[in-house]
Design a protein around this motif. Structure first.
Motif, short mmCIF file in Angstrom:
data_model
loop_
_atom_site.label_atom_id
_atom_site.label_comp_id
_atom_site.label_asym_id
_atom_site.label_seq_id
_atom_site.Cartn_x
_atom_site.Cartn_y
_atom_site.Cartn_z
N ASP A 43 -33.51 51.25 49.09
CA ASP A 43 -32.36 51.41 48.52
C ASP A 43 -31.54 50.50 47.50
N SER A 45 -28.13 51.77 46.67
CA SER A 45 -27.22 51.68 46.69
C SER A 45 -26.27 50.34 46.94
N GLU A 46 -26.97 49.72 47.76
CA GLU A 46 -26.22 48.47 48.91
C GLU A 46 -26.71 47.05 48.22
N ASN A 47 -27.94 47.01 46.92
CA ASN A 47 -28.57 45.90 46.60
C ASN A 47 -27.42 45.27 45.69
N SER A 48 -27.31 43.88 46.23
CA SER A 48 -26.54 43.18 45.12
C SER A 48 -27.39 42.65 44.25
N TYR A 50 -28.94 43.86 42.81
CA TYR A 50 -29.19 45.85 41.30
C TYR A 50 -27.95 45.33 41.27
N GLU A 51 -26.89 45.12 41.24
CA GLU A 51 -26.10 45.33 41.14
C GLU A 51 -25.77 44.19 39.53
#
Length: 158
Positions: A43, A45-48, A50-51
């Motif tokens: 996921d 959407s809450e993957n630091s 990735y961000e």
């Protein structure tokens, strides 16, 4: 709209070209690998991770665009372009602070190469602007936030 000319010495040009090459060939691949790894964690959407990788990718792409624009608008200053009779971009200038008696050497460079810690000052800086076009022996007033500094130009060379 005309783009701003970027004044560079041959050394400054080489440094920017090397940075651009490094960003395109090394940094892009590194960040792409980090993004791929972060996606593999699931996921996003809450993957630091990735961000963070996406933010770094945006920074790298922005810097690549900036460097390409700078290199497109570059004007290279060689020793043949430098007149040692007056201060110009590419000049090495020896100054005497008339208040304290300190002697300082500066190289006048374009803003892209400015490195005050290594005594490379921009032609757009207050000191650089005040010195441009002045001859050896001239007394120059430099407006700085703390007031006015007076320098005497002791020498101009390449």
């Amino acid at each position: 709209m005309s783009e701003k000319e970027v004044i560079l010495t041959p050394e400054g040009l080489a440094k920017l070209e090397q940075e651009l090459e490094d960003l395109k060939t090394v940094k892009r691949k590194e960040v792409a690998a980090r993004i791929k790894e972060a996606i593999s964690y699931g996921d996003i959407s809450e993957n630091s991770e990735y961000e963070e990788a996406k933010n770094e990718q945006a920074f790298i792409e922005g810097r690549i665009l900036t460097l390409e624009k700078m290199l497109r608008n570059a004007r290279i200053i060689t020793n043949e372009d430098v007149d040692t009779g007056v201060v110009s971009v590419g000049s090495r200038v020896r100054l005497k602070d008339l208040e304290f008696g300190d002697i300082v050497d500066y190289t006048i460079v374009g803003s892209a190469e400015s490195d005050p810690m290594n005594n490379k000052i921009s032609n757009e800086s207050p000191v650089g602007q005040a010195l441009l076009g002045k001859a050896k022996g001239a007394i120059v007033d430099v407006n700085v936030p703390a007031g006015v500094i007076q320098y005497e130009i002791l020498d101009i060379n390449l």
